[in-house]
Design a protein around this motif. Structure first.
Motif, PDB file in Angstrom:
ATOM      1  N   THR A  73      -9.832  -7.938   8.819  1.00 49.98           N
ATOM      2  CA  THR A  73     -11.066  -8.089   8.056  1.00 49.98           C
ATOM      3  C   THR A  73     -12.072  -8.977   8.789  1.00 49.98           C
ATOM      4  O   THR A  73     -11.710  -9.716   9.709  1.00 49.98           O
ATOM      5  CB  THR A  73     -10.776  -8.725   6.682  1.00 49.98           C
ATOM      6  N   PHE A  74     -13.314  -8.933   8.331  1.00 47.85           N
ATOM      7  CA  PHE A  74     -14.370  -9.759   8.906  1.00 47.85           C
ATOM      8  C   PHE A  74     -14.132 -11.241   8.650  1.00 47.85           C
ATOM      9  O   PHE A  74     -14.637 -12.091   9.372  1.00 47.85           O
ATOM     10  CB  PHE A  74     -15.750  -9.350   8.349  1.00 47.85           C
ATOM     11  N   TRP A  75     -13.332 -11.579   7.620  1.00 54.77           N
ATOM     12  CA  TRP A  75     -13.077 -12.982   7.284  1.00 54.77           C
ATOM     13  C   TRP A  75     -11.795 -13.510   7.932  1.00 54.77           C
ATOM     14  O   TRP A  75     -11.349 -14.628   7.636  1.00 54.77           O
ATOM     15  CB  TRP A  75     -13.064 -13.203   5.769  1.00 54.77           C
ATOM     16  N   GLY A  76     -11.192 -12.718   8.814  1.00 53.05           N
ATOM     17  CA  GLY A  76     -10.042 -13.200   9.572  1.00 53.05           C
ATOM     18  C   GLY A  76      -8.688 -12.862   8.975  1.00 53.05           C
ATOM     19  O   GLY A  76      -7.659 -13.299   9.482  1.00 53.05           O
ATOM     20  N   GLY A  77      -8.671 -12.104   7.914  1.00 50.74           N
ATOM     21  CA  GLY A  77      -7.411 -11.719   7.286  1.00 50.74           C
ATOM     22  C   GLY A  77      -7.050 -10.276   7.584  1.00 50.74           C
ATOM     23  O   GLY A  77      -7.518  -9.688   8.577  1.00 50.74           O
ATOM     24  N   TYR A  78      -6.238  -9.710   6.721  1.00 52.09           N
ATOM     25  CA  TYR A  78      -5.759  -8.337   6.850  1.00 52.09           C
ATOM     26  C   TYR A  78      -5.681  -7.781   5.439  1.00 52.09           C
ATOM     27  O   TYR A  78      -5.072  -8.404   4.564  1.00 52.09           O
ATOM     28  CB  TYR A  78      -4.381  -8.356   7.518  1.00 52.09           C
ATOM     29  N   ALA A  79      -6.325  -6.638   5.183  1.00 53.65           N
ATOM     30  CA  ALA A  79      -6.391  -6.139   3.810  1.00 53.65           C
ATOM     31  C   ALA A  79      -6.629  -4.636   3.777  1.00 53.65           C
ATOM     32  O   ALA A  79      -7.108  -4.042   4.746  1.00 53.65           O
ATOM     33  CB  ALA A  79      -7.508  -6.846   3.039  1.00 53.65           C
ATOM     34  N   GLY A  80      -6.301  -4.041   2.636  1.00 49.95           N
ATOM     35  CA  GLY A  80      -6.576  -2.638   2.357  1.00 49.95           C
ATOM     36  C   GLY A  80      -6.766  -2.456   0.865  1.00 49.95           C
ATOM     37  O   GLY A  80      -6.508  -3.386   0.081  1.00 49.95           O
ATOM     38  N   TYR A  81      -7.225  -1.276   0.466  1.00 53.10           N
ATOM     39  CA  TYR A  81      -7.501  -0.995  -0.942  1.00 53.10           C
ATOM     40  C   TYR A  81      -6.799   0.276  -1.397  1.00 53.10           C
ATOM     41  O   TYR A  81      -6.712   1.249  -0.656  1.00 53.10           O
ATOM     42  CB  TYR A  81      -9.005  -0.777  -1.162  1.00 53.10           C
ATOM     43  N   PHE A  82      -6.336   0.251  -2.654  1.00 44.26           N
ATOM     44  CA  PHE A  82      -5.875   1.476  -3.311  1.00 44.26           C
ATOM     45  C   PHE A  82      -6.514   1.559  -4.678  1.00 44.26           C
ATOM     46  O   PHE A  82      -6.967   0.549  -5.224  1.00 44.26           O
ATOM     47  CB  PHE A  82      -4.340   1.547  -3.395  1.00 44.26           C
ATOM     48  N   SER A  83      -6.594   2.769  -5.212  1.00 48.32           N
ATOM     49  CA  SER A  83      -7.037   2.931  -6.598  1.00 48.32           C
ATOM     50  C   SER A  83      -5.852   3.427  -7.404  1.00 48.32           C
ATOM     51  O   SER A  83      -5.054   4.247  -6.941  1.00 48.32           O
ATOM     52  CB  SER A  83      -8.222   3.899  -6.703  1.00 48.32           C
ATOM     53  N   ASP A  84      -5.728   2.907  -8.633  1.00 44.81           N
ATOM     54  CA  ASP A  84      -4.617   3.299  -9.495  1.00 44.81           C
ATOM     55  C   ASP A  84      -4.896   4.646 -10.139  1.00 44.81           C
ATOM     56  O   ASP A  84      -5.867   5.332  -9.791  1.00 44.81           O
ATOM     57  CB  ASP A  84      -4.301   2.199 -10.519  1.00 44.81           C
ATOM     58  N   LEU A  85      -4.093   5.035 -11.092  1.00 46.54           N
ATOM     59  CA  LEU A  85      -4.203   6.351 -11.707  1.00 46.54           C
ATOM     60  C   LEU A  85      -5.509   6.562 -12.462  1.00 46.54           C
ATOM     61  O   LEU A  85      -5.934   7.696 -12.673  1.00 46.54           O
ATOM     62  CB  LEU A  85      -3.015   6.577 -12.647  1.00 46.54           C
ATOM     63  N   ASP A  86      -6.159   5.470 -12.875  1.00 50.24           N
ATOM     64  CA  ASP A  86      -7.432   5.557 -13.591  1.00 50.24           C
ATOM     65  C   ASP A  86      -8.619   5.183 -12.716  1.00 50.24           C
ATOM     66  O   ASP A  86      -9.732   5.037 -13.199  1.00 50.24           O
ATOM     67  CB  ASP A  86      -7.394   4.664 -14.840  1.00 50.24           C
ATOM     68  N   GLY A  87      -8.367   5.007 -11.421  1.00 56.99           N
ATOM     69  CA  GLY A  87      -9.453   4.710 -10.494  1.00 56.99           C
ATOM     70  C   GLY A  87      -9.783   3.238 -10.333  1.00 56.99           C
ATOM     71  O   GLY A  87     -10.752   2.904  -9.656  1.00 56.99           O
ATOM     72  N   TYR A  88      -8.993   2.338 -10.929  1.00 54.57           N
ATOM     73  CA  TYR A  88      -9.251   0.907 -10.753  1.00 54.57           C
ATOM     74  C   TYR A  88      -8.865   0.506  -9.332  1.00 54.57           C
ATOM     75  O   TYR A  88      -7.792   0.849  -8.839  1.00 54.57           O
ATOM     76  CB  TYR A  88      -8.471   0.071 -11.766  1.00 54.57           C
ATOM     77  N   LEU A  89      -9.760  -0.221  -8.679  1.00 56.78           N
ATOM     78  CA  LEU A  89      -9.542  -0.645  -7.302  1.00 56.78           C
ATOM     79  C   LEU A  89      -8.695  -1.904  -7.232  1.00 56.78           C
ATOM     80  O   LEU A  89      -8.920  -2.856  -7.978  1.00 56.78           O
ATOM     81  CB  LEU A  89     -10.882  -0.930  -6.616  1.00 56.78           C
ATOM     82  N   TRP A  90      -7.754  -1.887  -6.309  1.00 56.54           N
ATOM     83  CA  TRP A  90      -6.905  -3.037  -6.018  1.00 56.54           C
ATOM     84  C   TRP A  90      -7.009  -3.338  -4.526  1.00 56.54           C
ATOM     85  O   TRP A  90      -6.822  -2.450  -3.697  1.00 56.54           O
ATOM     86  CB  TRP A  90      -5.447  -2.736  -6.342  1.00 56.54           C
ATOM     87  N   GLU A  91      -7.313  -4.570  -4.197  1.00 54.45           N
ATOM     88  CA  GLU A  91      -7.256  -5.025  -2.818  1.00 54.45           C
ATOM     89  C   GLU A  91      -5.901  -5.699  -2.617  1.00 54.45           C
ATOM     90  O   GLU A  91      -5.474  -6.506  -3.450  1.00 54.45           O
ATOM     91  CB  GLU A  91      -8.368  -6.031  -2.523  1.00 54.45           C
ATOM     92  N   LEU A 138       0.836  -1.202   0.000  1.00 54.21           N
ATOM     93  CA  LEU A 138       0.000   0.000   0.000  1.00 54.21           C
ATOM     94  C   LEU A 138       0.874   1.258   0.000  1.00 54.21           C
ATOM     95  O   LEU A 138       0.594   2.218  -0.725  1.00 54.21           O
ATOM     96  CB  LEU A 138      -0.959   0.006   1.183  1.00 54.21           C
ATOM     97  N   LYS A 139       1.940   1.269   0.774  1.00 59.96           N
ATOM     98  CA  LYS A 139       2.872   2.409   0.783  1.00 59.96           C
ATOM     99  C   LYS A 139       3.549   2.566  -0.575  1.00 59.96           C
ATOM    100  O   LYS A 139       3.719   3.677  -1.074  1.00 59.96           O
ATOM    101  CB  LYS A 139       3.917   2.234   1.880  1.00 59.96           C
ATOM    102  N   GLN A 140       3.958   1.455  -1.182  1.00 58.69           N
ATOM    103  CA  GLN A 140       4.591   1.479  -2.500  1.00 58.69           C
ATOM    104  C   GLN A 140       3.629   2.047  -3.543  1.00 58.69           C
ATOM    105  O   GLN A 140       4.014   2.883  -4.359  1.00 58.69           O
ATOM    106  CB  GLN A 140       5.025   0.069  -2.890  1.00 58.69           C
ATOM    107  N   ALA A 141       2.393   1.601  -3.509  1.00 57.85           N
ATOM    108  CA  ALA A 141       1.391   2.090  -4.460  1.00 57.85           C
ATOM    109  C   ALA A 141       1.141   3.584  -4.267  1.00 57.85           C
ATOM    110  O   ALA A 141       1.076   4.344  -5.242  1.00 57.85           O
ATOM    111  CB  ALA A 141       0.086   1.308  -4.298  1.00 57.85           C
ATOM    112  N   GLU A 142       1.029   4.017  -3.017  1.00 55.61           N
ATOM    113  CA  GLU A 142       0.800   5.436  -2.742  1.00 55.61           C
ATOM    114  C   GLU A 142       1.981   6.282  -3.227  1.00 55.61           C
ATOM    115  O   GLU A 142       1.796   7.341  -3.826  1.00 55.61           O
ATOM    116  CB  GLU A 142       0.560   5.652  -1.256  1.00 55.61           C
ATOM    117  N   ALA A 143       3.187   5.800  -3.020  1.00 56.03           N
ATOM    118  CA  ALA A 143       4.381   6.523  -3.479  1.00 56.03           C
ATOM    119  C   ALA A 143       4.421   6.621  -5.000  1.00 56.03           C
ATOM    120  O   ALA A 143       4.975   7.575  -5.555  1.00 56.03           O
ATOM    121  CB  ALA A 143       5.643   5.837  -2.955  1.00 56.03           C
ATOM    122  N   ALA A 144       3.814   5.654  -5.683  1.00 61.36           N
ATOM    123  CA  ALA A 144       3.780   5.648  -7.142  1.00 61.36           C
ATOM    124  C   ALA A 144       2.638   6.491  -7.705  1.00 61.36           C
ATOM    125  O   ALA A 144       2.515   6.637  -8.919  1.00 61.36           O
ATOM    126  CB  ALA A 144       3.657   4.209  -7.657  1.00 61.36           C
TER     127      ALA A 144
END
Length: 143
Positions: free
Chosen positions: A108-126, A91-97
């Protein structure tokens, strides 16, 4: 139809800018430089492609030409990682880019750990940890 997704193609507004984001910013390898009007990235399993948004709409044809997409398209791409710490690192790498952090990493509710970023065109990445184990080739073990 065989159970396979061969390519995920993202329609992008600026091919060179998106190439730099994915290749240089996120470090996804490619031997393509955009001079052929498309870029393909080498990934485990499904390949990722970038293609100019207007050309992609033209290729689809019909009512899609000139259509504006909404901010939330109902689709999220996912990058699963082997270690929990990798979620925050990516997530830090993506934000720096140039990406926008849409949801900071959290348990997360399913027992994991996650976050989301959107790229330069708004596509979501988990970016997610804990959802699946990995096969030897880096693909996910889907039960």
């Amino acid at each position: 139809m065989e159970p396979r997704v061969s390519l995920i193609t993202l329609g992008v507004k600026d091919l060179q800018r998106s190439l730099q984001f994915y290749r240089d910013g996120l470090g996804i390898p490619t031997s393509w430089n955009g001079d052929q009007g498309v870029v393909f990235f080498k990934t485990t399993g499904t390949c990722l492609a970038l293609y100019p948004l207007d050309k992609l709409a033209e290729d689809v044809g019909g009512d899609w030409v000139g259509e504006q997409r909404s901010r939330f398209t109902g689709i999220a791409l996912a990058h699963n990682v082997r270690e929990k710490e990798e979620v925050d690192q990516i997530l830090k790498q993506a934000e720096a880019a140039g990406a926008k952090i849409e949801k900071p990493a959290q348990d997360t509710f399913w027992g994991g750990y996650a976050g989301y970023f959107s790229d330069l065109d708004g596509y979501l990445w988990e970016v997610a940890y804990g959802a699946f184990e990995f096969n030897d080739d880096g693909s996910l073990k889907i039960p």
